[in-house]
Design a protein around this motif. Structure first.
Motif, PDB file in Angstrom:
ATOM      1  N   ILE A 160       5.473  -0.062 -14.683  1.00 59.27           N
ATOM      2  CA  ILE A 160       4.571  -1.273 -13.951  1.00 59.27           C
ATOM      3  C   ILE A 160       3.123   0.043 -13.564  1.00 59.27           C
ATOM      4  CG2 ILE A 160       4.330  -2.084 -11.527  1.00 59.27           C
ATOM      5  CD1 ILE A 160       7.301  -2.205 -11.805  1.00 59.27           C
ATOM      6  N   GLY A 161       2.114  -1.012 -14.350  1.00 60.08           N
ATOM      7  CA  GLY A 161       0.716  -0.157 -14.086  1.00 60.08           C
ATOM      8  C   GLY A 161       0.188  -0.589 -12.954  1.00 60.08           C
ATOM      9  N   SER A 162      -1.432   0.110 -12.801  1.00 60.45           N
ATOM     10  CA  SER A 162      -1.861  -0.419 -12.297  1.00 60.45           C
ATOM     11  C   SER A 162      -2.578  -2.138 -12.413  1.00 60.45           C
ATOM     12  CB  SER A 162      -3.106   0.399 -12.093  1.00 60.45           C
ATOM     13  OG  SER A 162      -4.068   0.811 -13.288  1.00 60.45           O
ATOM     14  N   ASN A 163      -2.098  -2.431 -13.442  1.00 62.40           N
ATOM     15  CA  ASN A 163      -2.739  -3.943 -13.695  1.00 62.40           C
ATOM     16  C   ASN A 163      -1.626  -4.845 -13.685  1.00 62.40           C
ATOM     17  OD1 ASN A 163      -1.003  -2.798 -16.055  1.00 62.40           O
ATOM     18  ND2 ASN A 163      -2.754  -3.883 -17.608  1.00 62.40           N
ATOM     19  N   THR A 164      -0.585  -4.662 -12.831  1.00 53.42           N
ATOM     20  CA  THR A 164      -0.325  -5.710 -12.240  1.00 53.42           C
ATOM     21  C   THR A 164      -0.593  -6.351 -11.303  1.00 53.42           C
ATOM     22  OG1 THR A 164       1.711  -4.086 -13.280  1.00 53.42           O
ATOM     23  CG2 THR A 164       2.030  -5.559 -11.786  1.00 53.42           C
ATOM     24  N   PRO A 165      -0.547  -7.283 -10.680  1.00 54.06           N
ATOM     25  CA  PRO A 165      -0.860  -7.710  -9.115  1.00 54.06           C
ATOM     26  C   PRO A 165       0.163  -7.312  -8.276  1.00 54.06           C
ATOM     27  CG  PRO A 165      -0.232  -9.497 -11.479  1.00 54.06           C
ATOM     28  CD  PRO A 165       0.252  -8.111 -11.805  1.00 54.06           C
ATOM     29  N   TYR A 166      -0.783  -6.877  -7.111  1.00 51.79           N
ATOM     30  CA  TYR A 166       0.095  -6.197  -5.531  1.00 51.79           C
ATOM     31  C   TYR A 166       0.417  -4.774  -6.512  1.00 51.79           C
ATOM     32  CZ  TYR A 166      -0.312 -11.133  -4.248  1.00 51.79           C
ATOM     33  OH  TYR A 166      -1.057 -12.271  -3.459  1.00 51.79           O
ATOM     34  N   PHE A 167      -0.115  -4.137  -7.310  1.00 49.52           N
ATOM     35  CA  PHE A 167       0.258  -2.654  -7.663  1.00 49.52           C
ATOM     36  C   PHE A 167       0.577  -1.877  -6.558  1.00 49.52           C
ATOM     37  CE2 PHE A 167      -1.305   1.414  -9.286  1.00 49.52           C
ATOM     38  CZ  PHE A 167       0.402   1.467  -9.931  1.00 49.52           C
ATOM     39  N   GLN A 168      -0.714  -2.004  -5.598  1.00 48.68           N
ATOM     40  CA  GLN A 168      -0.506  -1.053  -4.121  1.00 48.68           C
ATOM     41  C   GLN A 168       1.057  -1.352  -3.484  1.00 48.68           C
ATOM     42  OE1 GLN A 168      -3.766  -2.173  -2.552  1.00 48.68           O
ATOM     43  NE2 GLN A 168      -5.269  -0.417  -3.643  1.00 48.68           N
ATOM     44  N   ALA A 169       1.717  -2.569  -3.801  1.00 48.55           N
ATOM     45  CA  ALA A 169       2.736  -3.058  -2.833  1.00 48.55           C
ATOM     46  C   ALA A 169       3.333  -2.386  -3.190  1.00 48.55           C
ATOM     47  CB  ALA A 169       2.692  -4.722  -2.718  1.00 48.55           C
ATOM     48  N   ILE A 170       3.505  -2.401  -4.744  1.00 47.13           N
ATOM     49  CA  ILE A 170       4.660  -1.528  -5.437  1.00 47.13           C
ATOM     50  C   ILE A 170       4.713  -0.365  -5.051  1.00 47.13           C
ATOM     51  CG2 ILE A 170       5.471  -1.211  -8.046  1.00 47.13           C
ATOM     52  CD1 ILE A 170       4.374  -4.153  -8.644  1.00 47.13           C
ATOM     53  N   GLN A 171       3.525   0.123  -5.086  1.00 47.59           N
ATOM     54  CA  GLN A 171       3.571   1.616  -5.015  1.00 47.59           C
ATOM     55  C   GLN A 171       4.263   1.923  -3.818  1.00 47.59           C
ATOM     56  OE1 GLN A 171      -0.533   2.624  -5.750  1.00 47.59           O
ATOM     57  NE2 GLN A 171      -0.020   3.963  -7.589  1.00 47.59           N
ATOM     58  N   THR A 172       3.832   1.526  -2.659  1.00 50.50           N
ATOM     59  CA  THR A 172       4.312   1.270  -0.928  1.00 50.50           C
ATOM     60  C   THR A 172       5.955   0.958  -0.937  1.00 50.50           C
ATOM     61  OG1 THR A 172       2.361   0.107  -0.383  1.00 50.50           O
ATOM     62  CG2 THR A 172       4.610   0.216   1.672  1.00 50.50           C
ATOM     63  N   ILE A 173       6.071  -0.027  -2.490  1.00 50.20           N
ATOM     64  CA  ILE A 173       7.780  -0.133  -2.462  1.00 50.20           C
ATOM     65  C   ILE A 173       7.932   1.185  -2.376  1.00 50.20           C
ATOM     66  CG2 ILE A 173       9.346  -1.332  -3.242  1.00 50.20           C
ATOM     67  CD1 ILE A 173       7.569  -3.464  -2.971  1.00 50.20           C
ATOM     68  N   GLN A 174       7.589   2.089  -4.207  1.00 51.36           N
ATOM     69  CA  GLN A 174       8.180   3.385  -4.600  1.00 51.36           C
ATOM     70  C   GLN A 174       8.323   4.582  -3.233  1.00 51.36           C
ATOM     71  OE1 GLN A 174       5.305   3.630  -7.634  1.00 51.36           O
ATOM     72  NE2 GLN A 174       6.503   2.476  -9.130  1.00 51.36           N
ATOM     73  N   ALA A 175       6.881   3.728  -2.690  1.00 53.20           N
ATOM     74  CA  ALA A 175       7.147   5.624  -1.950  1.00 53.20           C
ATOM     75  C   ALA A 175       8.045   5.875  -0.317  1.00 53.20           C
ATOM     76  CB  ALA A 175       5.308   5.433  -0.767  1.00 53.20           C
ATOM     77  N   THR A 176       7.916   3.934  -0.072  1.00 50.83           N
ATOM     78  CA  THR A 176       9.239   4.157   1.344  1.00 50.83           C
ATOM     79  C   THR A 176      10.708   4.386   0.269  1.00 50.83           C
ATOM     80  OG1 THR A 176       8.884   1.851   0.740  1.00 50.83           O
ATOM     81  CG2 THR A 176       7.587   2.844   2.511  1.00 50.83           C
ATOM     82  N   MET A 177      10.694   4.344  -0.511  1.00 48.01           N
ATOM     83  CA  MET A 177      11.950   4.046  -0.814  1.00 48.01           C
ATOM     84  C   MET A 177      12.088   5.581  -1.195  1.00 48.01           C
ATOM     85  SD  MET A 177      14.008   1.363  -0.913  1.00 48.01           S
ATOM     86  CE  MET A 177      15.214   1.834  -2.465  1.00 48.01           C
ATOM     87  N   ILE A 178      11.394   6.627  -2.143  1.00 54.04           N
ATOM     88  CA  ILE A 178      11.514   7.485  -2.014  1.00 54.04           C
ATOM     89  C   ILE A 178      11.199   8.586  -0.762  1.00 54.04           C
ATOM     90  CG2 ILE A 178      10.686   9.824  -2.680  1.00 54.04           C
ATOM     91  CD1 ILE A 178       9.291   8.235  -5.183  1.00 54.04           C
TER      92      ILE A 178
END
Length: 163
Positions: A52-70
């Motif tokens: 999943i790259g930075s060109n994905t829609p809602y990429f910041q939301a995906i990063q938030t999910i990644q960060a909170t799961m970690i």
């Protein structure tokens, strides 16, 4: 008392295991031709996975999910270490409040990640239009881990060190 402590440790380790599986495995959103997690998208027909790259829609939301799961996984592991230290350091009759608070923070992180994914999962991958797609087992394990960490935090807040 030893049986209660053993049960709590086993329950805590199972929470950690669920968090690791939910964070790492590729099954948050599953269709007939693809599987998606919080890290990559895999197409079953070509066996090719795309991060999943930075060109994905809602990429910041995906990063938030990644960060909170970690963060939830790290906090849960740290909570087990904290419990072991408090088990030998606390005086008789004191509660495992610090461990309970750490578990509650882990619970909160899992809830945030799963709630964001629940509300935005279809917008993350608009190119994957499969009406038969469903939530995968990793997503379900994330919600089960939320329940486990919540119950575990309540047990720690109630538990007193007895003889």
């Amino acid at each position: 008392m030893l049986a209660i402590l053993a049960f709590i440790v086993i329950f805590h380790i199972s929470s950690i295991t669920l968090l690791f599986i939910a964070t790492i495995d590729n099954a948050w959103w599953v269709g007939t031709n693809f599987t998606v997690d919080i890290w990559k998208t895999c197409l079953n027909s070509t066996d090719a996975c795309k991060e999943i790259g930075s060109n994905t829609p809602y990429f910041q939301a995906i990063q938030t999910i990644q960060a909170t799961m970690i963060l939830a996984t790290i906090l849960c592991c740290f909570g087990l270490l904290c419990f072991a230290l408090q088990l030998f350091r606390l005086k008789q009759g004191e509660r495992f409040v610090l461990t309970g608070i750490i578990q509650m923070l882990s619970c909160l992180c899992v809830m945030i990640a799963a709630a964001i994914y629940t509300s935005l999962h279809e917008k993350f991958h608009p190119d994957l239009n499969d009406k038969s797609a469903t939530y995968g087992y990793s997503f379900i394990l994330a919600w089960i881990a939320f329940v486990f960490t919540f119950i575990n935090s309540i047990m720690y807040l109630i538990l007193r060190k007895r003889k």
